[in-house]
Design a protein around this motif. Sequence first.
Motif, short mmCIF file in Angstrom:
data_model
loop_
_atom_site.label_atom_id
_atom_site.label_comp_id
_atom_site.label_asym_id
_atom_site.label_seq_id
_atom_site.Cartn_x
_atom_site.Cartn_y
_atom_site.Cartn_z
N VAL A 19 0.87 -1.17 0.00
CA VAL A 19 0.00 0.00 0.00
C VAL A 19 0.91 1.22 0.00
CG1 VAL A 19 -1.83 1.26 1.16
CG2 VAL A 19 -1.79 -1.24 1.25
N LEU A 20 0.78 2.04 -1.05
CA LEU A 20 1.73 3.14 -1.25
C LEU A 20 1.05 4.50 -1.11
CD1 LEU A 20 3.55 1.76 -4.44
CD2 LEU A 20 4.07 1.30 -2.02
N GLY A 21 1.73 5.41 -0.43
CA GLY A 21 1.27 6.78 -0.34
C GLY A 21 1.78 7.60 -1.51
N GLY A 22 1.19 8.79 -1.70
CA GLY A 22 1.54 9.63 -2.84
C GLY A 22 2.99 10.02 -2.90
N GLU A 23 3.66 10.12 -1.75
CA GLU A 23 5.06 10.53 -1.75
C GLU A 23 5.98 9.50 -2.37
OE1 GLU A 23 6.00 11.73 2.23
OE2 GLU A 23 4.49 13.30 2.26
N TRP A 28 -10.46 3.18 -15.62
CA TRP A 28 -10.07 3.59 -16.97
C TRP A 28 -8.85 4.49 -17.04
CZ3 TRP A 28 -13.00 0.06 -18.46
CH2 TRP A 28 -14.31 -0.07 -18.03
N LEU A 29 -8.60 5.32 -16.03
CA LEU A 29 -7.47 6.24 -16.10
C LEU A 29 -6.16 5.48 -16.18
CD1 LEU A 29 -8.50 8.99 -13.52
CD2 LEU A 29 -8.41 9.23 -16.00
N ARG A 30 -5.28 5.91 -17.08
CA ARG A 30 -4.01 5.21 -17.31
C ARG A 30 -2.83 5.99 -16.74
NH1 ARG A 30 -4.58 5.17 -23.62
NH2 ARG A 30 -5.26 7.27 -23.05
N SER A 31 -3.06 6.80 -15.72
CA SER A 31 -2.05 7.71 -15.20
C SER A 31 -0.83 6.97 -14.69
CB SER A 31 -2.64 8.56 -14.07
OG SER A 31 -3.79 9.24 -14.51
N GLY A 32 0.33 7.53 -14.98
CA GLY A 32 1.58 7.01 -14.44
C GLY A 32 1.89 7.66 -13.11
N PRO A 33 3.01 7.29 -12.48
CA PRO A 33 3.38 7.90 -11.20
C PRO A 33 3.50 9.42 -11.33
CG PRO A 33 4.74 5.98 -11.66
CD PRO A 33 3.96 6.25 -12.91
N PRO A 41 1.15 7.00 -7.01
CA PRO A 41 2.54 6.59 -6.76
C PRO A 41 3.01 5.44 -7.63
CG PRO A 41 1.11 5.60 -5.14
CD PRO A 41 0.22 6.39 -6.06
N PHE A 42 2.10 4.82 -8.40
CA PHE A 42 2.42 3.58 -9.11
C PHE A 42 1.70 3.63 -10.46
CE2 PHE A 42 2.39 -1.07 -9.78
CZ PHE A 42 3.63 -1.43 -9.26
N PRO A 43 2.30 3.07 -11.53
CA PRO A 43 1.62 3.09 -12.83
C PRO A 43 0.29 2.34 -12.79
CG PRO A 43 3.61 1.73 -12.91
CD PRO A 43 3.62 2.43 -11.60
N ARG A 44 -0.78 3.02 -13.18
CA ARG A 44 -2.11 2.44 -13.04
C ARG A 44 -2.40 1.34 -14.06
NH1 ARG A 44 -6.70 6.41 -10.77
NH2 ARG A 44 -5.69 6.78 -8.77
N ASP A 45 -1.61 1.27 -15.12
CA ASP A 45 -1.84 0.20 -16.09
C ASP A 45 -0.93 -1.00 -15.85
OD1 ASP A 45 0.49 1.44 -16.81
OD2 ASP A 45 -0.07 1.79 -18.91
N HIS A 46 -0.19 -1.00 -14.74
CA HIS A 46 0.66 -2.14 -14.41
C HIS A 46 -0.21 -3.31 -13.98
CE1 HIS A 46 3.73 -4.57 -12.41
NE2 HIS A 46 4.64 -3.82 -12.99
N PRO A 47 0.14 -4.54 -14.35
CA PRO A 47 -0.70 -5.70 -13.99
C PRO A 47 -0.92 -5.84 -12.49
CG PRO A 47 0.95 -6.33 -15.62
CD PRO A 47 1.27 -4.93 -15.22
N LEU A 48 0.02 -5.40 -11.67
CA LEU A 48 -0.09 -5.59 -10.23
C LEU A 48 -0.87 -4.48 -9.54
CD1 LEU A 48 3.54 -6.83 -9.48
CD2 LEU A 48 1.45 -8.20 -9.43
#
Length: 553
Positions: A208-212, A405-410, A241-248
């Motif tokens: 579980v990752l925070g925005g920082e 749907w959003l594909r936002s990266g870090p 904080p993490f790529p939203r299109d990553h499988p994990l």
Amino acid sequence: MPGGRGREVLFGTLQEEGVEVIFGNPGTTELPIYDELVVRSEFRLVMGLQEGAVVAMADGYARVTGRPSFITLHVAPGLANGLGNVYNAWRSRVPLVVTAGQQDTRHLHQEPLLSADLAALARPVTKASFEVRRPEELGPFLWRAFRLAATPTRGPCFVSIPPDILEAQVGDEAPPRRAPAPGLGPGGREELEEIARALTAAERPLLVLGGEVARVAPEAVALAEALGARVMDEVLPAVSPFPRDHPLYSGFLPPVHTGVRHALSQADVVLGVSAELVYPMYYSPVSPIPEGVRVFRVTEDPSFAAKELQGEVTVVGDAGAVIGRLVELVRQMGGPDLAGRARARMEEAARLKEESIAQARAGLGEAGGEFLPPGPACLAISEALPRGCLVFDESVSLIGRFHPWLRSGPGEYHFARGGGLGWGMGAAAGAKLADRERPVVALVGDGSACYAPQALWTAAHEGLGVVVIILNNREYQILKHGALSMAGFAAKEKVFPGMDITSPEVNFEGLARAFGAGYSRAERLEDIGTLIRQALGARGPWVVEVPIQGLQV
């Protein structure tokens, strides 16, 4: 730093801190600052027509530059107007140095017009709050505010500055500069080894990752892939904080205890990094931490270790250093066996994610009626946003509908964790000011859009091509959901006092054009992508209104 008048000390400090932009709404007690700007061409003034919009713009600017933004507000009412977005910055860990012109110290005992205890007013929602009462205090308080704002956990600091201090002689030499405190290390060796052993042995690890963590996203990706661990954002993350299109990637924790408990129960070992697991909207007697789940924490804020419900082991250290060390440890401890299990987990996560997206698409409603269905509209908006786009989300009740749907990266998706409205337009404008090359979009509900639309004027004045998408359902839908959950009179009678924005409806075209922004309205789902792409090519701000169906009860 040379002495001189207080105004010279102020601008000298800003120059040493690398400040180039001053965000402000002018007033009588700040006139020395605005007078000095006449001969300070190295600084750029970005003016807002209302203090809430000013603070929001500075917030967006700081998020993109990574440095504290500098703000000047006007006495008690101006500071009070801006405090809603100062609170958002405090909850979102955004570095700001906020100042306001106090009344002249020579007549404060008379309780003059517009005066108040400004430092006390700001203190509850800032990391530190000071009032300058002697000329010699100006430099040290400003320097301290910049240091504290930029020190993890970051956040806003406030300095109250009377105009007579700005005109007074400070002296020949300001206090000597001191080096900033050294950064945090990787934390305790034994604690990190205990966490690594637990993660290595876990069957269902969860990060579980925070925005920082966005600033060290590659390290976070490496740890997740080394474990094959699912990744979730903290409750209502301020920044992705993490790529939203990553499988994990598996979404974000909801602001309700039952939702957090359900998410964590899918794991046997949980590691939170710079993340809040417990940040509820409504009271619940249910514990958010399931029995039998081991929870470990990493934080850059020593005070965080004392909070309840935060885990059995908490490591205080630099997020990047801790994650990097954990990657080394789990690879050493796990060896080829862990690497094989991690690959299998990631393949399974990718399969489940594809199934989830397919189910979400199949569950979208059909278009029909006078207004567009919310689910398909959110999908159409998300698909129209280009890669690398900075998204400032104040869509409130629709946040969950955008999630699949959003594909936002870090570092590309932003949210105001404070929940105060009137942030999205200004934050997007500030971000565009910091990076004019990247596309910037604000997703704003119709209720939110009425709080601080003055940001559109600043965007037009500065020639900022920011796109504001207003999702107009003509109601405070999140409140209607809350009223229905109470199962009281409103739920029974289907009557919601004060929750409809009708009779008349807000004329968003008139509002946009009044502040110098362009405007278009999507009448059909197929119009949405075309209108957004056209708006992204405009030279100034552009409002795209998307009329969607309200709550069906």
